[in-house]
Design a protein around this motif. Structure first.
Motif: not given
Length: 152
Positions: A8-32
């Motif tokens: 699935a395409p990686r969405r910028k808004a999803v990556a942004t909000w994952l970094a805001v909400l769970a970025g301390v645990f690396g959720a945005h990096r796991f997503y990307l």
């Protein structure tokens, strides 16, 4: 020959909000980048050490020197997660798609990414300034304590 698995395409808004909400645990990096991303896994122990510093300070009080060292780590992890959210949210759509969706374009991020950037800026600035103030205060208190100890 097998075709590449459908992703699935990686969405910028999803990556942004994952970094805001769970970025301390690396959720945005796991997503990307997926579960094999070493930098994503590195977020977890650093954040847990910072949280341990917070627990120690709440339990043992402000005189615990180990919490002085560990608690700023949590502040820095929050600040870096918010900075990452800002970078993701402000990346141009064309550049985002070239990096994360080379096979097909993702839909434009719209206002969701912008709102994430605004929240990340507020939280990140607060976390960074609080961390600097806390660390500076503790350092100078330690210096005064050492000077008193030496002069006695």
């Amino acid at each position: 020959m097998t075709a590449a698995p459908h992703r699935a395409p990686r969405r910028k808004a999803v990556a942004t909000w994952l970094a805001v909400l769970a970025g301390v645990f690396g959720a945005h990096r796991f997503y990307l980048h997926g579960w094999r991303d070493a930098w994503a896994w590195a977020h977890i122990p650093a954040t847990l050490l910072g949280l341990q510093g917070l627990v120690r300070m709440q339990t043992l009080g402000q005189d615990d020197r180990l919490s002085w060292l560990l608690l700023p780590l949590l502040g820095l992890m929050v600040a870096q997660a918010m900075l990452t959210a800002i970078v993701h949210g402000l990346t141009a759509d064309e550049r985002w798609n070239a990096r994360h969706n080379p096979d097909r374009p993702a839909p434009p991020a719209g206002w969701l990414a912008v709102l994430g950037v605004i929240l990340a800026l507020m939280v990140g600035a607060t976390a960074l300034l609080s961390t600097i103030a806390f660390s500076g205060q503790r350092f100078f208190e330690w210096q005064i304590e050492e000077a008193r100890r030496i002069s006695q």
